[in-house]
Design a protein around this motif. Structure first.
Motif, PDB file in Angstrom:
ATOM      1  N   GLY A   1      25.320 -38.744  -5.759  1.00  0.00           N
ATOM      2  CA  GLY A   1      25.766 -37.394  -5.445  1.00  0.00           C
ATOM      3  C   GLY A   1      25.218 -36.420  -6.474  1.00  0.00           C
ATOM      4  N   SER A   2      25.643 -35.185  -6.386  1.00  0.00           N
ATOM      5  CA  SER A   2      25.181 -34.179  -7.334  1.00  0.00           C
ATOM      6  C   SER A   2      25.927 -34.358  -8.656  1.00  0.00           C
ATOM      7  CB  SER A   2      25.439 -32.781  -6.765  1.00  0.00           C
ATOM      8  OG  SER A   2      25.017 -31.809  -7.690  1.00  0.00           O
ATOM      9  N   ASN A   3      25.199 -34.701  -9.670  1.00  0.00           N
ATOM     10  CA  ASN A   3      25.778 -34.937 -10.994  1.00  0.00           C
ATOM     11  C   ASN A   3      26.838 -36.048 -10.945  1.00  0.00           C
ATOM     12  OD1 ASN A   3      24.243 -32.877 -12.304  1.00  0.00           O
ATOM     13  ND2 ASN A   3      25.703 -31.329 -11.550  1.00  0.00           N
ATOM     14  N   CYS A   4      26.444 -37.189 -10.325  1.00  0.00           N
ATOM     15  CA  CYS A   4      27.339 -38.360 -10.246  1.00  0.00           C
ATOM     16  C   CYS A   4      27.432 -38.967 -11.645  1.00  0.00           C
ATOM     17  CB  CYS A   4      26.768 -39.365  -9.256  1.00  0.00           C
ATOM     18  SG  CYS A   4      27.638 -40.965  -9.248  1.00  0.00           S
ATOM     19  N   TYR A   5      28.691 -39.093 -12.127  1.00  0.00           N
ATOM     20  CA  TYR A   5      28.896 -39.649 -13.471  1.00  0.00           C
ATOM     21  C   TYR A   5      29.791 -40.871 -13.358  1.00  0.00           C
ATOM     22  CZ  TYR A   5      30.600 -40.262 -18.217  1.00  0.00           C
ATOM     23  OH  TYR A   5      30.935 -40.801 -19.439  1.00  0.00           O
ATOM     24  N   TRP A   6      29.417 -41.929 -14.098  1.00  0.00           N
ATOM     25  CA  TRP A   6      30.262 -43.114 -14.195  1.00  0.00           C
ATOM     26  C   TRP A   6      30.221 -43.610 -15.633  1.00  0.00           C
ATOM     27  CZ3 TRP A   6      27.838 -47.400 -16.084  1.00  0.00           C
ATOM     28  CH2 TRP A   6      26.459 -47.489 -15.898  1.00  0.00           C
TER      29      TRP A   6
END
Length: 206
Positions: A158-163
């Motif tokens: 996604g847009s700016n997917c952070y984990w």
């Protein structure tokens, strides 16, 4: 004195007939003739009565025969009507039996379809349960071993997917990534928490 003229002689035939009559009268008593006449009259009456009785009897027999013939015709007609009703009832019974058989077949087919549908629903639910167990959301914090099982997970990102992979207290980042596209996270059994933000759901692939 002169002699009287001789009596005229009757013809021979008349004299013979008169002789026979006089002879018969002399030989057959009048009472016998009367008895014979009475007997003839009685016999005639008896014969007439017998003939009348026979005629009456014949009329009675003819009337009785006509009544019996009429009764026979009525019974025959009733029997034919009964036979027609029996045929109709048999046809109705056959139709009813066929409908009952069709209904039983339809109920069996419906029961079979219901069983198959239950099996499919169970299979779908099982797959959904497996998918749910092997998927976690792209937004939130999840405990490893309880909410998320160790393994490799992929996401459409996604847009700016952070984990981020964190320790049990969440104050130590073991690994993390920020991307705008597909993401891959490998969860270790030693990890404590997994945190995601602005990502598509992550599904276990290995």
């Amino acid at each position: 004195m002169s002699n009287p003229p001789p009596a005229a002689r009757k013809p021979l035939g008349s004299r013979v007939l008169m002789g026979l009559r006089s002879g018969l009268t002399a030989r057959v008593p009048v009472s016998a003739l009367l008895l014979t006449g009475v007997a003839a009259i009685v016999l005639t009456a008896i014969l007439a009565g017998a003939l009348g009785t026979a005629t009456d009897r014949a009329d009675v027999l003819a009337e009785d025969l006509a009544i019996k013939s009429s009764n026979y015709d009525s019974m025959k007609s009733a029997w034919q009507e009964l036979g027609s009703e029996v045929s109709t009832l048999r046809s109705t019974v056959k139709t009813s039996d066929k409908r009952e058989a069709d209904l039983a077949a339809a109920e069996t087919a419906q029961s079979t379809r219901a069983t198959e549908l239950d099996a499919r629903e169970a299979a779908v639910k099982g797959a959904e349960d497996v998918a749910a167990a092997n998927t976690f959301a792209g937004e939130g914090t999840f405990r490893v071993g309880a909410d998320v099982q160790p393994g490799t997970y992929t996401s459409d990102g996604g847009s700016n997917c952070y984990w981020a992979r964190l320790n049990a207290t969440g104050d130590d980042i073991i690994d993390n990534d920020l991307s705008s596209g597909p993401a891959v996270v490998t969860v270790q059994a030693s990890d404590g928490l997994i945190k995601t933000s602005r990502c598509a759901p992550l599904t276990k692939t290995g």
